[in-house]
Motif scaffolding. Structure first.
Motif, PDB file in Angstrom:
ATOM      1  N   LEU A 784       0.836  -1.191   0.000  1.00  0.00           N
ATOM      2  CA  LEU A 784       0.000   0.000   0.000  1.00  0.00           C
ATOM      3  C   LEU A 784       0.874   1.246   0.000  1.00  0.00           C
ATOM      4  CD1 LEU A 784      -2.786  -1.029   2.526  1.00  0.00           C
ATOM      5  CD2 LEU A 784      -2.718  -1.325   0.049  1.00  0.00           C
ATOM      6  N   GLN A 785       0.326   2.306  -0.579  1.00  0.00           N
ATOM      7  CA  GLN A 785       1.089   3.536  -0.748  1.00  0.00           C
ATOM      8  C   GLN A 785       0.454   4.669   0.055  1.00  0.00           C
ATOM      9  OE1 GLN A 785       3.955   3.911  -2.717  1.00  0.00           O
ATOM     10  NE2 GLN A 785       3.846   1.682  -2.759  1.00  0.00           N
ATOM     11  N   HIS A 786       1.306   5.481   0.672  1.00  0.00           N
ATOM     12  CA  HIS A 786       0.808   6.728   1.226  1.00  0.00           C
ATOM     13  C   HIS A 786       0.359   7.608   0.066  1.00  0.00           C
ATOM     14  CE1 HIS A 786       2.736   5.961   5.227  1.00  0.00           C
ATOM     15  NE2 HIS A 786       1.649   6.608   5.597  1.00  0.00           N
ATOM     16  N   SER A 787      -0.823   8.133   0.180  1.00  0.00           N
ATOM     17  CA  SER A 787      -1.364   8.928  -0.912  1.00  0.00           C
ATOM     18  C   SER A 787      -2.495   9.802  -0.386  1.00  0.00           C
ATOM     19  CB  SER A 787      -1.874   8.022  -2.042  1.00  0.00           C
ATOM     20  OG  SER A 787      -2.915   7.194  -1.556  1.00  0.00           O
ATOM     21  N   PHE A 788      -2.878  10.739  -1.210  1.00  0.00           N
ATOM     22  CA  PHE A 788      -4.099  11.509  -0.963  1.00  0.00           C
ATOM     23  C   PHE A 788      -4.672  11.880  -2.316  1.00  0.00           C
ATOM     24  CE2 PHE A 788      -1.177  14.981  -1.640  1.00  0.00           C
ATOM     25  CZ  PHE A 788      -1.928  16.018  -2.150  1.00  0.00           C
ATOM     26  N   GLN A 789      -5.902  12.283  -2.308  1.00  0.00           N
ATOM     27  CA  GLN A 789      -6.573  12.614  -3.557  1.00  0.00           C
ATOM     28  C   GLN A 789      -7.381  13.888  -3.372  1.00  0.00           C
ATOM     29  OE1 GLN A 789      -8.595   8.881  -4.064  1.00  0.00           O
ATOM     30  NE2 GLN A 789     -10.470   9.612  -3.115  1.00  0.00           N
ATOM     31  N   ALA A 790      -7.615  14.541  -4.482  1.00  0.00           N
ATOM     32  CA  ALA A 790      -8.361  15.802  -4.466  1.00  0.00           C
ATOM     33  C   ALA A 790      -9.257  15.851  -5.693  1.00  0.00           C
ATOM     34  CB  ALA A 790      -7.421  16.999  -4.445  1.00  0.00           C
ATOM     35  N   GLU A 822     -20.559  32.348 -22.851  1.00  0.00           N
ATOM     36  CA  GLU A 822     -19.436  31.504 -23.217  1.00  0.00           C
ATOM     37  C   GLU A 822     -19.063  30.577 -22.065  1.00  0.00           C
ATOM     38  OE1 GLU A 822     -16.167  33.695 -24.640  1.00  0.00           O
ATOM     39  OE2 GLU A 822     -17.366  34.971 -25.944  1.00  0.00           O
ATOM     40  N   GLY A 823     -19.001  31.165 -20.871  1.00  0.00           N
ATOM     41  CA  GLY A 823     -18.703  30.358 -19.705  1.00  0.00           C
ATOM     42  C   GLY A 823     -17.272  29.875 -19.686  1.00  0.00           C
ATOM     43  N   VAL A 824     -16.905  29.288 -18.578  1.00  0.00           N
ATOM     44  CA  VAL A 824     -15.586  28.718 -18.391  1.00  0.00           C
ATOM     45  C   VAL A 824     -15.677  27.233 -18.681  1.00  0.00           C
ATOM     46  CG1 VAL A 824     -13.710  28.341 -16.760  1.00  0.00           C
ATOM     47  CG2 VAL A 824     -15.065  30.426 -16.631  1.00  0.00           C
ATOM     48  N   THR A 825     -14.779  26.760 -19.519  1.00  0.00           N
ATOM     49  CA  THR A 825     -14.747  25.334 -19.809  1.00  0.00           C
ATOM     50  C   THR A 825     -14.429  24.577 -18.530  1.00  0.00           C
ATOM     51  OG1 THR A 825     -13.977  25.818 -22.029  1.00  0.00           O
ATOM     52  CG2 THR A 825     -13.681  23.572 -21.240  1.00  0.00           C
ATOM     53  N   GLN A 826     -15.354  23.707 -18.126  1.00  0.00           N
ATOM     54  CA  GLN A 826     -15.223  23.025 -16.845  1.00  0.00           C
ATOM     55  C   GLN A 826     -15.250  21.525 -17.066  1.00  0.00           C
ATOM     56  OE1 GLN A 826     -18.263  24.380 -14.180  1.00  0.00           O
ATOM     57  NE2 GLN A 826     -18.087  26.502 -14.854  1.00  0.00           N
ATOM     58  N   GLN A 827     -14.371  20.837 -16.342  1.00  0.00           N
ATOM     59  CA  GLN A 827     -14.350  19.388 -16.380  1.00  0.00           C
ATOM     60  C   GLN A 827     -13.820  18.907 -15.042  1.00  0.00           C
ATOM     61  OE1 GLN A 827     -11.952  17.688 -19.437  1.00  0.00           O
ATOM     62  NE2 GLN A 827     -12.393  15.565 -18.861  1.00  0.00           N
ATOM     63  N   GLU A 828     -14.523  17.984 -14.426  1.00  0.00           N
ATOM     64  CA  GLU A 828     -14.140  17.500 -13.110  1.00  0.00           C
ATOM     65  C   GLU A 828     -13.130  16.373 -13.251  1.00  0.00           C
ATOM     66  OE1 GLU A 828     -16.506  16.950  -8.906  1.00  0.00           O
ATOM     67  OE2 GLU A 828     -17.332  16.029 -10.706  1.00  0.00           O
ATOM     68  N   ALA A 829     -12.186  16.319 -12.320  1.00  0.00           N
ATOM     69  CA  ALA A 829     -11.168  15.282 -12.330  1.00  0.00           C
ATOM     70  C   ALA A 829     -10.802  14.942 -10.900  1.00  0.00           C
ATOM     71  CB  ALA A 829      -9.936  15.726 -13.115  1.00  0.00           C
ATOM     72  N   LEU A 830     -10.309  13.723 -10.731  1.00  0.00           N
ATOM     73  CA  LEU A 830      -9.828  13.254  -9.432  1.00  0.00           C
ATOM     74  C   LEU A 830      -8.315  13.103  -9.522  1.00  0.00           C
ATOM     75  CD1 LEU A 830     -10.613  12.233  -6.585  1.00  0.00           C
ATOM     76  CD2 LEU A 830     -10.651   9.926  -7.543  1.00  0.00           C
ATOM     77  N   LEU A 831      -7.598  13.957  -8.803  1.00  0.00           N
ATOM     78  CA  LEU A 831      -6.144  13.934  -8.815  1.00  0.00           C
ATOM     79  C   LEU A 831      -5.625  12.973  -7.755  1.00  0.00           C
ATOM     80  CD1 LEU A 831      -5.355  17.763  -9.101  1.00  0.00           C
ATOM     81  CD2 LEU A 831      -5.702  16.103 -10.935  1.00  0.00           C
ATOM     82  N   LEU A 832      -4.713  12.105  -8.166  1.00  0.00           N
ATOM     83  CA  LEU A 832      -4.117  11.123  -7.260  1.00  0.00           C
ATOM     84  C   LEU A 832      -2.666  11.531  -7.017  1.00  0.00           C
ATOM     85  CD1 LEU A 832      -5.452   7.832  -8.888  1.00  0.00           C
ATOM     86  CD2 LEU A 832      -6.554   9.289  -7.182  1.00  0.00           C
ATOM     87  N   PHE A 833      -2.314  11.732  -5.750  1.00  0.00           N
ATOM     88  CA  PHE A 833      -0.973  12.157  -5.380  1.00  0.00           C
ATOM     89  C   PHE A 833      -0.281  10.998  -4.657  1.00  0.00           C
ATOM     90  CE2 PHE A 833      -3.444  15.961  -5.822  1.00  0.00           C
ATOM     91  CZ  PHE A 833      -2.573  16.916  -6.332  1.00  0.00           C
ATOM     92  N   MET A 834       0.820  10.550  -5.227  1.00  0.00           N
ATOM     93  CA  MET A 834       1.619   9.478  -4.633  1.00  0.00           C
ATOM     94  C   MET A 834       3.088   9.800  -4.869  1.00  0.00           C
ATOM     95  SD  MET A 834      -0.503   6.093  -5.832  1.00  0.00           S
ATOM     96  CE  MET A 834      -0.589   6.662  -7.523  1.00  0.00           C
ATOM     97  N   GLY A 835       3.949   9.113  -4.136  1.00  0.00           N
ATOM     98  CA  GLY A 835       5.378   9.291  -4.340  1.00  0.00           C
ATOM     99  C   GLY A 835       5.815  10.708  -4.017  1.00  0.00           C
ATOM    100  N   LYS A 836       6.631  11.275  -4.897  1.00  0.00           N
ATOM    101  CA  LYS A 836       7.171  12.604  -4.653  1.00  0.00           C
ATOM    102  C   LYS A 836       6.132  13.703  -4.807  1.00  0.00           C
ATOM    103  CE  LYS A 836      11.908  11.428  -5.924  1.00  0.00           C
ATOM    104  NZ  LYS A 836      13.052  11.681  -6.815  1.00  0.00           N
ATOM    105  N   SER A 837       5.029  13.409  -5.469  1.00  0.00           N
ATOM    106  CA  SER A 837       3.983  14.435  -5.582  1.00  0.00           C
ATOM    107  C   SER A 837       3.266  14.670  -4.260  1.00  0.00           C
ATOM    108  CB  SER A 837       2.971  14.033  -6.660  1.00  0.00           C
ATOM    109  OG  SER A 837       2.283  12.854  -6.291  1.00  0.00           O
ATOM    110  N   LEU A 838       3.545  13.835  -3.240  1.00  0.00           N
ATOM    111  CA  LEU A 838       2.949  14.075  -1.923  1.00  0.00           C
ATOM    112  C   LEU A 838       3.429  15.389  -1.313  1.00  0.00           C
ATOM    113  CD1 LEU A 838       3.148  10.522  -0.298  1.00  0.00           C
ATOM    114  CD2 LEU A 838       1.148  11.648  -1.258  1.00  0.00           C
ATOM    115  N   ARG A 839       4.488  15.968  -1.888  1.00  0.00           N
ATOM    116  CA  ARG A 839       4.997  17.227  -1.352  1.00  0.00           C
ATOM    117  C   ARG A 839       4.001  18.363  -1.482  1.00  0.00           C
ATOM    118  NH1 ARG A 839       7.754  16.345  -6.240  1.00  0.00           N
ATOM    119  NH2 ARG A 839       7.467  17.949  -7.838  1.00  0.00           N
ATOM    120  N   TRP A 840       2.996  18.190  -2.342  1.00  0.00           N
ATOM    121  CA  TRP A 840       2.018  19.269  -2.527  1.00  0.00           C
ATOM    122  C   TRP A 840       0.886  19.217  -1.507  1.00  0.00           C
ATOM    123  CZ3 TRP A 840       4.710  22.339  -5.033  1.00  0.00           C
ATOM    124  CH2 TRP A 840       5.462  21.961  -6.139  1.00  0.00           C
TER     125      TRP A 840
END
Length: 1275
Positions: A784-790, A822-840
């Motif tokens: 298992l990996q330490h991670s977080f998501q947003a 016109e609006g703002v182009t919107q699209q939902e996403a789930l970001l997965l942070f693992m490894g060195k990206s955990l610094r954020w």
């Protein structure tokens, strides 16, 4: 083997090659020069040539010799060993200079003819055709200047920096190849006794170039260099009296005299004139171009009367331009002395051996391992050549200062402009040469700028040494210590405010003339005051060590528990309460006051912000005073200074105390651990050095969420090169082959194009072990990996930039029209942070607008190509299910702004984005019975933090077979309960339970801190109590830090203010959220009393000194007494059953302390005693009617003295023995004497006693009137 004749011929051919290449002279005259050299060598060697030696040129010596060495042309091996052995006497751990067999031949010069544009600095050099090298001599004759000489004994000392050349130490007098002829003439001279009245006369100066003065050299000033002029002063004394006259030598051709002159010797100086200093009016003799320095010989001089010597026309006095420039440059202020008494330094002479170079840049040397020599007050240090460990120096007229600085361990000898430093013997040890910096020496610049005394200067040096040692590996020494006026370096930014606070406004100027020429000596070293440093800036490892020490100083486990509470606890409860505690330290907790310095980094392993220096790291929690989370990614890699902070030391104990009586016996403490971190506000940060390539504002700017400069609504980018920034964000421990705490360098790639994408964070989940499985390094299985998501909302489309500097100010939102068509182009996403990206993790917060920057990339589809669905496509039921995007290690996160801070031109986009975020509830809303949500977000202030056992019905967050998570100092069966209120003193309190498995990533959860809790799970207990738990999708953000006066961990919650006085009938609407209140009531009767002694280990009945459990037998021999009672109280508006425990039982029964102790001792022999009384029949409490103690309690409960008015502090019993169902109010009769009252009351409440106070008649009347007044005002 060659015959001797052949060897000599070969040696001579090599000598001829050397002469043609190295010996200067007209073409074709090399043989004559070589013959002279060979003649000199034969003379030194007793007629034989030194065939074992070889000639070496200056160039070869500088480029081929990398270590110190020496050469002795005429010495035997035994003589060299004896010489080397004597040199190691003072420093036996050092090695002697290695011997080489080289012949050095060259010309001694003062450098005037080598480079016309170079400043003549008074130094001597050895030159040949191949090069030139500085040299130091113990004895020098003017006849040697510009003469070809052979050096029979010398040492070569290279610099520690191999890229620069070293210098020569001439151990024995050089031998001139051609002996000069001396012509002696009779010279008319004037002695100081006759010349001195001219300097004191008020008659205007008359100048004659043939004035000659003879005298004994009594003082020799140092070489001074000011505004490209070099000069020195000397003082000649009369042979028969103490009268002396000063002579200024400033002609470039005469600066070599400084090496010839020796104190106590007699000299004659010709061609002197007299000059007056403009500002001070002091007069001195000055040499001219034809002036000569001659040794005094009585047979060749004759005294000439002054009247015949000093005649002629009156000419304009020559002004000393050099001295005036010196005065102008040194017109520095002197520090004002306070009202405290000062100490007078003593002027002494001293001879010692240099045993250590303390700080060559600061001019500090250690003599004889006990005396510090300070040469900083001499404007020129002569590059410190010759002052190596092992050298012998003679100090004349230096200042002795004892204990100038409290923390400085040595006596100090300070040399001023009236002192003389003479090198008596060169070092015989192989110690390197460390030259001081010729320019940009911050120590010396601050010394002369603020005219510091010795105590302040030594403190400055210690601060600078520590500063350089800690941070030079991050930024480089040059950038760290740069001292340009337009762009001061980090060290100057740190030191100057401290010096300005210590040195008041400067009024007096340093008088350079008096320091050198005045008969009554005055200089900055004359008076001093022992300095106790007002502040310190130690390394982070030292900070952590001292903080840990302070956290355990005077610590006793009994401090964590109230004695009245501890004596009723069993072993398990007692030791659990001791497991986790904390203490806090501020800058004022350290003596002297401690300033924190560190480079801001973020660790991908712990996902926490850290301050870092070369020694260690210190985890930090940063908040902002405006309540917004800290998200400034531009600050990463910057050197910060923090003076207002809170250092938190979390203490973790493993104990096995049998009972409270053993708390003072520390043998039961099995293990002690600590975790240290610091928390501070972003507004209290000063940036000493911005991260490389970042243009920033100061942290105290109006927009506290960003350091970027704005101009014409354009954002200056935070990055110079994305690849360089990514390198700086690497975990410092990732490379095990380099210093784990020092990083530097940049990527060599030349691509600067990048792709960016703007997004809004709508939800962030906590950091934990998740089932995003990645292959292990050994290839076996998964882990298992330490991670977080947003969850984020993409805004606009990816954009390509040729360089990160071109990124505009949110161009994705500029295209949004006001009507939203016109609006703002919107699209939902789930970001997965693992490894060195955990610094954020510490920077990513809800409602924040961020930008991902992909460096060295031009593919606009880079984000789409990495996306994947969260579940197989065949199982997707929601077409709008967000795609998952794993964040890559090389991506850079840049915080832009918050939704609430969008400018007016982007209001349309703000309206579109508003509502995308989660709703933040209030604590009363969450506690309301009408609330239906399961995941809640709210903010509140922590009023109490308690460690407790995890609820048995709670499922573990990870599988039980996983090993204990590294870094978690609490066992997994523990939980922390946070009691959170909406404001200090508010009666509305919410309990939040957090499992220990989550706590290793949560810092700053202290009483007094205001926290934003997100996505907590709302639960309702079987007693209808509302509480929340921290789950996998939960997250916390610290809104504000606790105030300094609230950081007392032993302070129970609710004691900050007196409880409010209420009626029982008013408690109905607040059943869920009243932590503490007070009522004035009448104690109607005692329902039950239960006294017992239980085993501290197993909680079985403890009787007659042992536990009564037999199967299996209990080994405990410690019992704990416990007491409980239920009483019925009423206040005229309602009734309540109050549960009292332990010492409150004695207060309810009206027993004094001796009576209560005697009663408990009686119960100990019985194990337990219980009675039922009043309306308590049928409650299941067993009673022993024949027991005398039970009879006593029963008679006590029936006594009319029990029924009395009391002042009761209570909280609602959130876990009553009987859960009351809502029921309508009923009419009840109450009798007071002969008067009977009828009142409408509801069902009895269950209360928990917190304190009982007796009420006197006067107090009872006052409280009744006060209560009636409050009631009438509310009607």
């Amino acid at each position: 083997m060659a015959a001797p004749g052949a060897a000599e011929q070969r040696w001579l051919r090599e000598a001829q090659d050397f002469a043609r290449r190295a010996l200067p002279g007209p073409e074709g005259q090399e043989p004559a020069a070589l013959e002279a050299v060979l003649r000199c060598l034969r003379s030194a060697g007793g007629g034989a040539l030194p065939l074992g030696y070889s000639f070496i040129s200056i160039s070869d010596l500088q480029h081929q010799q990398r270590i110190p060495c020496c050469s002795h042309l005429t010495w035997s091996t035994n003589e060299f060993k004896e010489w080397a052995h004597q040199g190691q006497g003072a420093l036996p751990t050092q090695t002697a200079l290695p011997r080489t067999y080289l012949i050095l031949v060259g010309y001694i010069t003062d450098g005037r003819q080598e480079n016309k544009e170079k400043l003549v600095d008074g130094c001597l050099y050895v030159k040949d055709n191949t090069g030139i090298i500085p040299c130091e001599l113990l004895h020098f004759e003017l006849e040697w200047l510009e003469s070809l000489v052979v050096f029979p004994s010398w040492s070569y000392i290279p610099q520690t920096d191999q890229s620069a050349a070293g210098y020569l130490e001439i151990l024995e007098d050089p031998v001139p190849v051609n002996t000069p002829n001396k012509v002696l003439h009779s010279i008319p001279v004037t002695y100081p006794t006759s010349a001195e009245p001219l300097l004191n006369s008020r008659i205007p100066c008359r100048r004659r170039s043939n004035l000659t003065v003879a005298g004994e050299l009594i003082r020799l000033g140092p070489l001074l260099c000011v505004r490209h002029k070099t000069f020195f002063f000397l003082f000649l004394k009369c042979f028969t009296s103490a009268v002396c006259v000063p002579v200024l030598v400033q002609e470039p051709s005469q600066l070599a005299w400084h090496h010839v002159l020796q104190l106590g010797h007699r000299y004659t100086i010709t061609g002197l004139s007299m000059s007056s200093l403009k500002k001070s009016g002091q007069k001195t003799f000055v040499t001219s171009v034809p002036s000569c320095l001659l040794p005094y010989c009585a047979e060749h001089v004759r005294e000439q009367p002054l009247n015949s010597t000093w005649q002629g026309e009156s000419t304009q006095s020559s002004s000393l331009e050099t001295a005036e420039q010196l005065s102008g440059s040194l017109e520095l202020g002197v520090e004002e002395e306070g009202p405290r008494s000062t100490r007078e330094s003593k002027i002494i002479s001293y001879v010692g051996i240099v045993t250590k170079i303390l700080n060559v840049q600061a001019g500090l040397f250690l003599l004889d391992n006990q005396v510090c020599l300070c040469l900083a007050y001499l404007p020129v240090l002569k590059s410190a050549r010759g002052l190596r460990p092992g050298a012998c120096v003679e100090l004349i007229d230096v200042h002795l200062l004892q204990k100038p600085l409290v923390s400085f361990p040595f006596i100090v000898l300070g040399a001023c402009l009236s002192s003389t430093v003479v090198l008596k013997r060169f070092s015989r040890l192989s110690t390197p040469y460390q030259p001081p910096t010729s320019s940009g020496n911050l120590c010396l610049q601050l010394l002369f700028r603020y005219n510091l005394g010795m105590p302040l200067y030594l403190w400055l040096v210690s601060l600078l040494e520590t500063f350089e040692e800690r941070f030079s590996c991050f930024f480089g020494r040059r950038r760290l210590l740069s001292c340009t006026h337009q762009n001061p370096g980090a060290a100057e930014k740190f030191l100057v405010p401290l010096l300005q606070a210590m040195v008041p406004d400067r009024e007096k100027a340093r008088d350079i003339y008096n320091e050198i020429l005045a008969k009554v000596h005055h200089c900055p070293l004359q008076k001093y005051l022992t300095l106790d440093p007002p502040c310190q800036a130690p390394s982070l490892s030292a900070v952590c060590h001292v903080a840990q020490q302070k956290s355990w100083e005077g610590f006793s486990p009994s401090q964590l528990l109230s004695p009245l509470e501890a004596q009723h606890m069993g072993t398990q409860d007692l030791n659990r309460r001791l497991v986790w505690s904390y203490c806090t330290l501020s800058a004022g907790s350290f003596q002297p006051r401690l300033i924190l310095l560190g480079v801001l980094r973020v660790s991908s392993r712990s996902s926490s912000l850290q301050l870092q220096d070369k020694s260690s790291t210190l985890r930090c929690v940063i908040s902002q005073k405006d309540g917004s989370p800290f998200a400034n990614t531009a600050l990463i890699g910057s050197l910060l200074q923090v003076e207002n902070y809170q250092i938190v030391v979390e203490r973790f104990l493993q104990t096995d105390f049998p009972s409270w009586e053993h708390l003072e016996n520390l043998e039961h403490v099995r293990e002690k651990k600590t975790s240290v971190y610091v928390q501070f506000y972003f507004e209290d940060v000063q940036v000493l050095h911005a991260a490389e390539g970042q243009l920033q504002k100061g942290p105290r700017s109006e927009n506290s969420s960003s350091l970027r400069k704005k101009k014409d609504d354009n954002v200056t980018p935070e990055l110079e090169a994305p690849e360089a920034k990514v390198l700086k964000l690497e975990d410092p421990k990732s490379d095990t082959h380099r210093d784990e705490n020092c990083q530097g360098g940049q990527s060599s790639t030349g691509t600067t194009s990048c792709v960016s994408h703007l997004f809004l964070v709508t939800q962030k989940e906590g950091l934990m072990l998740r089932n995003y499985q990645l292959p292990r390094e050994d290839g076996e299985g998964q882990e298992l990996q330490h991670s977080f998501q947003a969850t984020v909302l993409w805004l606009g489309r990816p954009r390509l930039w040729s360089h990160p500097r071109e990124i505009g100010n949110l161009p994705e939102l500029e295209d949004t029209s006001c009507d939203g068509e016109e609006g703002v182009t919107q699209q939902e996403a789930l970001l997965l942070f693992m490894g060195k990206s955990l610094r954020w993790f510490p920077f990513l917060h809800q409602d924040g607008l961020y930008r991902f920057i992909v460096p060295c990339c031009s593919d606009l589809e880079v984000f789409d190509k990495l996306c994947f669905p969260p579940v197989p496509a065949t199982l997707l039921t929601r077409p709008s299910c967000p795609l998952c995007l794993p964040v890559q290690d090389t991506w850079h996160l840049q915080h832009e702004t918050w939704i609430s801070r969008l400018p007016e031109r982007q209001l349309a986009a703000r309206m579109v984005l508003t509502g995308m975020d989660q709703r933040i509830f209030s604590i009363p809303e969450v506690l309301s019975s009408s609330f239906t949500g399961s995941l809640v977000s709210f903010s509140g202030e922590i009023v109490e933090r308690t460690l407790c056992a995890s609820p048995k019905n709670e499922k573990p967050s990870v599988t039980v077979h996983l090993p204990r998570q590294k870094g978690n100092l609490l066992a997994s069966d523990h939980s922390v309960k946070l009691s959170v209120s909406i404001a200090p003193g508010s009666p509305v309190v919410m309990d939040i339970y957090i499992s220990a498995t989550y706590l290793q990533h949560l810092w700053g959860l202290l009483p007094g801190a205001k926290i934003l809790f997100q996505n907590l799970e709302r639960k309702i207990s079987r007693f209808h109590n509302v509480y929340c738990t921290y789950i996998a999708c939960s997250c916390v953000s610290i809104i504000s830090l606790p105030a300094s006066h609230l950081l007392f961990p032993s302070s129970p919650a609710g004691e900050a203010s007196s409880p409010s006085l209420v009626f029982l009938s008013n408690l109905r609407p607040h059943l869920q959220n009243l932590p503490r209140a007070r009522i004035l009531c009448h104690l109607s009767c005692v329902l039950t009393v239960y006294l017992q002694w239980v085993c501290s280990l197993c909680s079985s009945i403890f009787k007659e000194g042992r536990c009564t459990r037999h199967n299996p037998p209990c080994p405990s021999h410690t019992g704990v007494r416990q007491a409980s009672a239920r009483v019925l109280v009423e206040d005229g508006t309602g009734e309540a059953v109050v549960l009292c425990r332990n010492e409150h039982v004695a207060a309810v029964l009206g027993l004094s302390l001796p009576e209560w102790e005697a009663l408990q001792n009686c119960v100990q022999s019985r194990g337990s005693v219980s009675i039922q009384h009043g309306e308590a029949t049928g409650t299941g409490c067993l009673e022993e009617p024949e027991d005398i103690v039970a009879c006593y309690l029963r008679s006590l409960c029936r006594s009319p003295l029990i029924c009395r008015p009391i002042l009761l502090d209570f909280s609602l019993d959130r876990k009553p023995s009987k859960i009351l169902q809502p029921a309508p109010a009923q009419l009840r009769n109450f009798r007071c004497g002969e008067v009977e009252f009828v009142s409408q009351v509801g069902p009895r409440l269950s209360l928990l006693c917190l304190n009982v106070e007796e009420v006197e008649q006067d107090a009872l009347c006052y409280l009744n009137s006060e209560r009636i007044r409050r009631t009438s005002s509310c009607c």
